[in-house]
Design a protein around this motif. Sequence first.
Motif, mmCIF file in Angstrom:
data_model
loop_
_atom_site.group_PDB
_atom_site.id
_atom_site.type_symbol
_atom_site.label_atom_id
_atom_site.label_comp_id
_atom_site.label_asym_id
_atom_site.label_seq_id
_atom_site.Cartn_x
_atom_site.Cartn_y
_atom_site.Cartn_z
ATOM 1 N N ARG A 54 50.386 45.878 36.350
ATOM 2 C CA ARG A 54 50.114 47.304 36.151
ATOM 3 C C ARG A 54 48.633 47.665 36.129
ATOM 4 N N GLU A 55 47.730 46.702 36.200
ATOM 5 C CA GLU A 55 46.310 47.054 36.167
ATOM 6 C C GLU A 55 45.494 46.089 37.013
ATOM 7 N N ALA A 56 44.403 46.610 37.541
ATOM 8 C CA ALA A 56 43.398 45.775 38.182
ATOM 9 C C ALA A 56 42.501 45.228 37.079
ATOM 10 N N GLU A 57 41.839 44.098 37.374
ATOM 11 C CA GLU A 57 40.914 43.492 36.416
ATOM 12 C C GLU A 57 39.583 43.261 37.132
ATOM 13 N N ALA A 58 38.500 43.531 36.429
ATOM 14 C CA ALA A 58 37.173 43.285 36.984
ATOM 15 C C ALA A 58 36.394 42.437 35.998
#
Length: 145
Positions: A54-58
Amino acid sequence: MSMIVRAGEGTSVPWGPAGQIRVLGGADSTDGSFSIVETLEQPGSAAPLHVHHREAEAFYVVDGAIELTCGNERLTAHAGDFVYAPKGVPHRYSVVGERPARVLLMFSRPGFESFFVEGSSADGHEAMQQILAKHDLEVLEPFGH
């Protein structure tokens, strides 16, 4: 309204055998815009291959170096480097070199910061599985911490 988390402030929790996570911004403090945590980990510590559904990570490396595998790409990121891992793409990282790594982890979905707070006190495999499911995080190999 603006918000500031000063050095040494924020919610800090132990992570792995010798790591530390500090929540800098989350759903409650960013008007539901994003999540950002700081991690400090020792050489050799690692996050297992996993997928955020459900989310991108940086990753922004403040100190030290990490080796990151994202999909079919493998790279080493050093202090000052920024790396983006899209949502739905398996990735892992490990701290490389002789020094600890301090990394800012940013998540496109606010609220994910609670995974670290809840996971730091998980009592056993079943409890961690429930936390992973709650955060729609799929771990594809054993934890390396």
